[in-house]
Design an enzyme around this catalytic site. Structure first.
Site, mmCIF file in Angstrom:
data_model
loop_
_atom_site.group_PDB
_atom_site.id
_atom_site.type_symbol
_atom_site.label_atom_id
_atom_site.label_comp_id
_atom_site.label_asym_id
_atom_site.label_seq_id
_atom_site.Cartn_x
_atom_site.Cartn_y
_atom_site.Cartn_z
ATOM 1 N N VAL A 62 -1.208 -1.279 -10.125
ATOM 2 C CA VAL A 62 -2.166 -1.542 -9.041
ATOM 3 C C VAL A 62 -3.548 -1.095 -9.504
ATOM 4 O O VAL A 62 -3.748 0.060 -9.865
ATOM 5 C CB VAL A 62 -1.753 -0.760 -7.774
ATOM 6 C CG1 VAL A 62 -2.830 -0.882 -6.706
ATOM 7 C CG2 VAL A 62 -0.407 -1.251 -7.264
ATOM 8 N N SER A 63 -4.493 -2.023 -9.508
ATOM 9 C CA SER A 63 -5.833 -1.649 -9.947
ATOM 10 C C SER A 63 -6.879 -2.593 -9.360
ATOM 11 O O SER A 63 -6.616 -3.769 -9.132
ATOM 12 C CB SER A 63 -5.922 -1.708 -11.477
ATOM 13 O OG SER A 63 -5.902 -3.049 -11.921
ATOM 14 N N THR A 75 -5.806 -3.713 -0.122
ATOM 15 C CA THR A 75 -5.125 -3.998 1.147
ATOM 16 C C THR A 75 -4.528 -5.406 1.123
ATOM 17 O O THR A 75 -3.384 -5.613 1.544
ATOM 18 C CB THR A 75 -6.125 -3.853 2.318
ATOM 19 O OG1 THR A 75 -6.738 -2.571 2.209
ATOM 20 C CG2 THR A 75 -5.438 -3.984 3.660
ATOM 21 N N SER A 98 -1.297 7.157 -8.146
ATOM 22 C CA SER A 98 -2.262 7.863 -9.002
ATOM 23 C C SER A 98 -2.943 8.960 -8.195
ATOM 24 O O SER A 98 -3.198 10.048 -8.691
ATOM 25 C CB SER A 98 -3.307 6.893 -9.545
ATOM 26 O OG SER A 98 -4.008 6.295 -8.474
ATOM 27 N N GLU A 99 -3.244 8.636 -6.909
ATOM 28 C CA GLU A 99 -3.862 9.611 -6.019
ATOM 29 C C GLU A 99 -3.094 9.592 -4.700
ATOM 30 O O GLU A 99 -2.802 8.517 -4.158
ATOM 31 C CB GLU A 99 -5.332 9.264 -5.772
ATOM 32 C CG GLU A 99 -6.184 9.406 -7.019
ATOM 33 C CD GLU A 99 -7.639 9.107 -6.718
ATOM 34 O OE1 GLU A 99 -8.448 10.049 -6.724
ATOM 35 O OE2 GLU A 99 -7.953 7.937 -6.492
ATOM 36 N N TYR A 103 -1.525 5.510 -0.398
ATOM 37 C CA TYR A 103 -0.472 4.586 0.054
ATOM 38 C C TYR A 103 0.156 4.871 1.419
ATOM 39 O O TYR A 103 0.917 4.041 1.921
ATOM 40 C CB TYR A 103 0.627 4.500 -1.019
ATOM 41 C CG TYR A 103 0.116 3.854 -2.291
ATOM 42 C CD1 TYR A 103 -0.054 2.473 -2.359
ATOM 43 C CD2 TYR A 103 -0.238 4.609 -3.397
ATOM 44 C CE1 TYR A 103 -0.554 1.869 -3.502
ATOM 45 C CE2 TYR A 103 -0.735 4.015 -4.545
ATOM 46 C CZ TYR A 103 -0.886 2.654 -4.597
ATOM 47 O OH TYR A 103 -1.384 2.048 -5.726
ATOM 48 N N PHE A 388 7.146 4.094 -13.824
ATOM 49 C CA PHE A 388 6.875 2.665 -13.919
ATOM 50 C C PHE A 388 5.521 2.363 -13.316
ATOM 51 O O PHE A 388 4.963 3.218 -12.653
ATOM 52 C CB PHE A 388 7.965 1.840 -13.222
ATOM 53 C CG PHE A 388 8.178 2.175 -11.777
ATOM 54 C CD1 PHE A 388 7.462 1.519 -10.770
ATOM 55 C CD2 PHE A 388 9.083 3.170 -11.384
ATOM 56 C CE1 PHE A 388 7.657 1.827 -9.428
ATOM 57 C CE2 PHE A 388 9.283 3.460 -10.054
ATOM 58 C CZ PHE A 388 8.562 2.799 -9.073
#
Ligand SMILES: CC(C)(COP(=O)(O)OP(=O)(O)OC[C@H]1O[C@@H](n2cnc3c(N)ncnc32)[C@H](O)[C@@H]1OP(=O)(O)O)[C@@H](O)C(=O)NCCC(=O)NCCS
Length: 388
Positions: A62-63, A75, A98-99, A103, A388
Site C-alpha cells: 500500500v503506497s 481510502t 507501517s504506522e 488502518y 508480507f
C-alpha cells in the site's frame, strides 16, 4: 511503491523474486498520466484461526506518492479492495501496518503481537542437557524448499495467526536478496529432521565483528519454525551455539517464546513487544462461524461498521468447541463494539476485558465481557511469523 517507502528502485533480482508471488489480478495502481502514483495489492492466503483455517486476503504494497497524499487515494483503494474481498466470499483480511494510526478507520484491529529479541550468548546456558537424536543439517536451497514447506505446513496446524505458505512462498523466503543482507553473510539454512521427516528449520545470517576482546559477531535469526518441542530446542541450541558470535537477534518472534524456560537465565531473551497482524472481519457472520470457541455459549453483539455497512446490526453467535453459527437477530445485544474490535479479539490475541477497559466495548448485560473472554479463549497465543 519503493519511492513512497523512501527506498531505492528494485533490482532485476528483486523483481524476479517478487513476480512469483504477485497476483496481478489483485494488484491496483492509480495513474496520473503515465505515472503510477499509488499502489495496493492482495495475496490470497489461508489463515489459521482457533479451530480452523479460513481464506484471508493479505493486504500489501500500500503506497501513495508524497505528491498525491491526503487526497483520498488510500481510502479509494481500501474501498475497492474490501468490496472485492467481500464479493469473493473471503471472510477475513489482514495486513502489517507501517504506522499504527492508518488502518483502524477501515475496520482493521490489532490482532497479534510479536517480539523483537536479543539473547547474549554468555547468558545462554541451557537448563537441561541435550537429547541425543538432534538431526540438524545445513542445506542448499533446492533441498530447503520442499523440506521447509513441509515443516511450515506442520507448524501451521493449530497455530492461530500463521499463514499457509506453499513452495512459491518458501522460495521467496529463501531468495536471500542483497537488499536484506545489510553487511551480513548470505543465508545459512538449517533443517531439523526426525523419524517423521522435516519438522523444523532456521534461517539466519552472521554479521562478523572483532574488537579488542576478540570475536563479537551477531547472529541475525530471520526465522525459526518448529513443529515439535524437540525441533524447537535443537534449533535454538544450534543458533546459540555458533562460534565467534556474541549475541543472537531476531524479529517477529512469538511473545511467549518458550526459550525463556529452556535457559538457566530466564531473563533472556531481552524482549521488546511490537504490533503484528491487523485483522479485518470482512464478513462478520462468516468469520465468527468459521472459528471454534473454548466453551459453549451464546452472545448477541451490536456491531458498528462505518466502512463495511453489510456487517452492521445485531449478530447472534452460538458456538463452542465443536462448531459455531452466527446470524442476524433482533434480540437485544449483550455487548456493543466496532468491527475493528472484533478483529482485535478474533484470534484470541486480546481480551474483551482489555478493550472494555479502553472504553471501546460497551457491556450491555452484566457478565457479558467475562463470558465473551471465556468463549474466545484459545490454547495458543496467536503468532504470525511471516511478513508480507
Ligand atoms: C499511508 C498512506 C498510504 C496514506 O495515503 P493517503 O492517500 O494520503 O490517505 P487518504 O488521503 O486516503 O487518507 C485517509 C485518512 O487517513 C488519514 N491518514 C492517512 N495516512 C495517515 C497516517 N500515516 N497517519 C495518520 N493518519 C493517516 C488521513 O489523514 C485521512 O484522514 P481524514 O479522512 O480524517 O482526513 C501514504 O501516506 C503513504 O504511502 N505513506 C508511505 C508508505 C506507507 O506507509 N504505506 C502504508 C504501508 S502499510
Amino acid at each position: 511503491m519503493r519511492r513512497a517507502f523512501g527506498a531505492s528502485l528494485p533490482t532485476d533480482e528483486e523483481l524476479a523474486a517478487s513476480r512469483e508471488i504477485t497476483e496481478f489480478d489483485r494488484t491496483l495502481a492509480f495513474f496520473d498520466g503515465p505515472e503510477i502514483v499509488a499502489t495496493a495489492g492482495i495475496f490470497s492466503y489461508e489463515l489459521t484461526v482457533p479451530g480452523g483455517l479460513l481464506p484471508c486476503a493479505g493486504v500489501t504494497r500500500v503506497s501513495v506518492l508524497s505528491t498525491h497524499r491526503r487526497r483520498g487515494l488510500l481510502t479509494a483503494m481500501m474501498r475497492r479492495q474490501l468490496d472485492d474481498i467481500h464479493e469473493r466470499g473471503e471472510p477475513l483480511a489482514a495486513l502489517y501496518a507501517s504506522e499504527a494510526p492508518i488502518y483502524g478507520r477501515f475496520g482493521y484491529g490489532l490482532a497479534t503481537y510479536q517480539a523483537s529479541v536479543e539473547v547474549q550468548r554468555a547468558h545462554a546456558t541451557f537448563g537441561k542437557t541435550a537429547s541425543a537424536n538432534e538431526q540438524l543439517s545445513l542445506v542448499d536451497v533446492a533441498t530447503a524448499v520442499p523440506a521447509f514447506t513441509r515443516a511450515w505446513e506442520q507448524s501451521t496446524r493449530g497455530q492461530p495467526g500463521m499463514l499457509r505458505l506453499d513452495e512459491r512462498w518458501v522460495r521467496n523466503l529463501l531468495a536471500d536478496l542483497e537488499l536484506h543482507r545489510e553487511g551480513a553473510s548470505p543465508h545459512y539454512r538449517v533443517l531439523y529432521q526426525d523419524d517423521t521427516g522435516p519438522s523444523g528449520f532456521a534461517i539466519y545470517r552472521i554479521k562478523m565483528d572483532w574488537d579488542a576482546s576478540g570475536p563479537n559477531g551477531t547472529l541475525r535469526l530471520e526465522m525459526l519454525i518448529a513443529a515439535s518441542p524437540e525441533a524447537y530446542a535443537a534449533l535454538w541450541r544450534h543458533v546459540l551455539g555458533v562460534d565467534l558470535t556474541a549475541r543472537v537477534t531476531a524479529e517477529m518472534r512469538p511473545i511467549d517464546e518458550p526459550l525463556r524456560f529452556l535457559l538457566a537465565d530466564s531473563r533472556q531473551p531481552k524482549t521488546r513487544v511490537e504490533d503484528g497482524l491487523w485483522v479485518r472481519l470482512v464478513d462478520v457472520l462468516k468469520a465468527l462461524a468459521g472459528r471454534r470457541y473454548a466453551v459453549d455459549d451464546r452472545l448477541v453483539f451490536g456491531v458498528r461498521d462505518q466502512f463495511c455497512p453489510w456487517n452492521r446490526g445485531r449478530i447472534e453467535l452460538q458456538g463452542g468447541p465443536n462448531g459455531a453459527q452466527a446470524r442476524s437477530t433482533t434480540a437485544s445485544p449483550d455487548l456493543e463494539l466496532d468491527a475493528a474490535d472484533l478483529g482485535a479479539v478474533y484470534l484470541s490475541g486480546n481480551r474483551f476485558w482489555t478493550l472494555q477497559r479502553a472504553g471501546r466495548i460497551t457491556e450491555l448485560r452484566q457478565g457479558a465481557v467475562a463470558r465473551a473472554d471465556a468463549m474466545f479463549a484459545a490454547d495458543r497465543v496467536p503468532w504470525c511469523p511471516s511478513h508480507f
